[in-house]
Design an enzyme around this catalytic site. Sequence first.
Site, short mmCIF file in Angstrom:
data_model
loop_
_atom_site.label_atom_id
_atom_site.label_comp_id
_atom_site.label_asym_id
_atom_site.label_seq_id
_atom_site.Cartn_x
_atom_site.Cartn_y
_atom_site.Cartn_z
CD GLN A 73 -2.68 -1.05 2.37
OE1 GLN A 73 -2.58 -1.93 3.17
NE2 GLN A 73 -3.63 -0.14 2.34
CG ASP A 226 0.32 -4.97 1.46
OD1 ASP A 226 -0.47 -4.21 2.13
OD2 ASP A 226 1.56 -5.03 1.85
#
Length: 465
Positions: A73, A226
């Site tokens: 991210q 994720d």
Amino acid sequence: MAGGRTLVAGVDSSTQSTKVVVCDAGTGEVLRTGRAPHPDGTEVDPRSWWAAYQQASAGLLDGVAAIGVAGQQQGMVCLDEAGEVVRPAILWNDTRSAGDAVDLTAEFGGPKAWADAVGLVPVASFTVTKLRWFSRAEPDLADRTGTVLLPHDWLTHRLRADGGAPTTDRGEASGTGYWSPAAGTWRHDLVRLAFGRDVALPRVAGPAEVVGETAAGALLSAGTGDTMGGALGVGLRPGDVVVSLGTSGCVYGLGDVPTADASGLVAGYADATGRFLPLVCTLNAARVLVAVADLLGRSLAELDDLALAAQPGAGGLTLLPYLDGERTPNLPDARGVLAGLTRANASAANLARAAVEGMLGGIADALHALRAQEVPIDRVLLIGGAARSRAVRAVAPALFGAPVSVPRPAEYVALGAARQAAWALSGDAEPPPWPVAAEEITAAGTPGVYERYVDVRQQALPLLT
């Protein structure tokens, strides 16, 4: 279809590598796997992610009906008007924008204003601060930027063979600092505040939406960050909190309403299912154990043996594990502190034990922050590379103050991406119920260890800020 099975694939494009799993869409059984490394560093050319995906997926995708991508991210991927990469992506763990985070926080009215607007308070990891740094430090490249994506957005778009504009999902968008989980909309005013002008942002797709097709005809799900992929992979339920011990330490639970923590400790993310995912992240997790093992000239298995040979409390040694700066608490320039060292406790075993207790002390801080936001913690699910450590398993329950379950080792982010792909393929109302086997663990108490950790942290703060 393969042998009567419907196949789906999940991709985890993480900080360190790309992992690909191919699963049975109905049961989640993993049938094929692949992996390829990423370059090291806090900025990376996105094209290396594509090369790693091609290497990791080579020979795996025959018969795959749908693919989902989960990615690290908060990385900033900037494209020009032709869709070409303008500069290497700046990753989540890059702290160069720490000063810009301070400036942005003040310019928008302070921490509470940010928490109310987007569920988080800017720190160096969030994309909004990277935009400010970019516009200030590299104005010529910034002027060429027409679109800003996140890592999974870029890889999903690269996989598409059917055209169309880039997409993201609400989970990934919620880590930028310019998307509101409460309202479900981009905050273009915050983009302008950070970057000085508007840029194109990806469309936020629905949780089970099909956003395109690959050249081979596989459907593409929306993908996600994720963390959200890990929540899907481990089957997160209300009352569960995941502690993921990888490069970073991520601690998150599931909620039906958004959070807005003005302290900045809890990021009020969205998840990949339409719910919310309050999260606390530390920069220092498994790498603390690696660093201390290297310092002692031991393997990680030997570090485990040493830590388990020491008494709880490490003979009075306490490690503040801020080896790479820290995000929670927000101390980007901090360094590690070893307190309480005497001739009597100066042993390899005590240092190993202090490393484990210190790393988990930082995670315990994160759990306390979630409790302060009224996130229920009935059970901790311990995942990530460091969850395999015998010493971590022995120490964690007492420091966490909750029962701990360790799901069987698996690539849960990639599994979550595959589960999302199966969901998009099915068109059902909820993701398929893939089972997750877990081991329940207990441990002897460690009286006073966390309390001493907190006391040392408070005493050291003047040296760390």
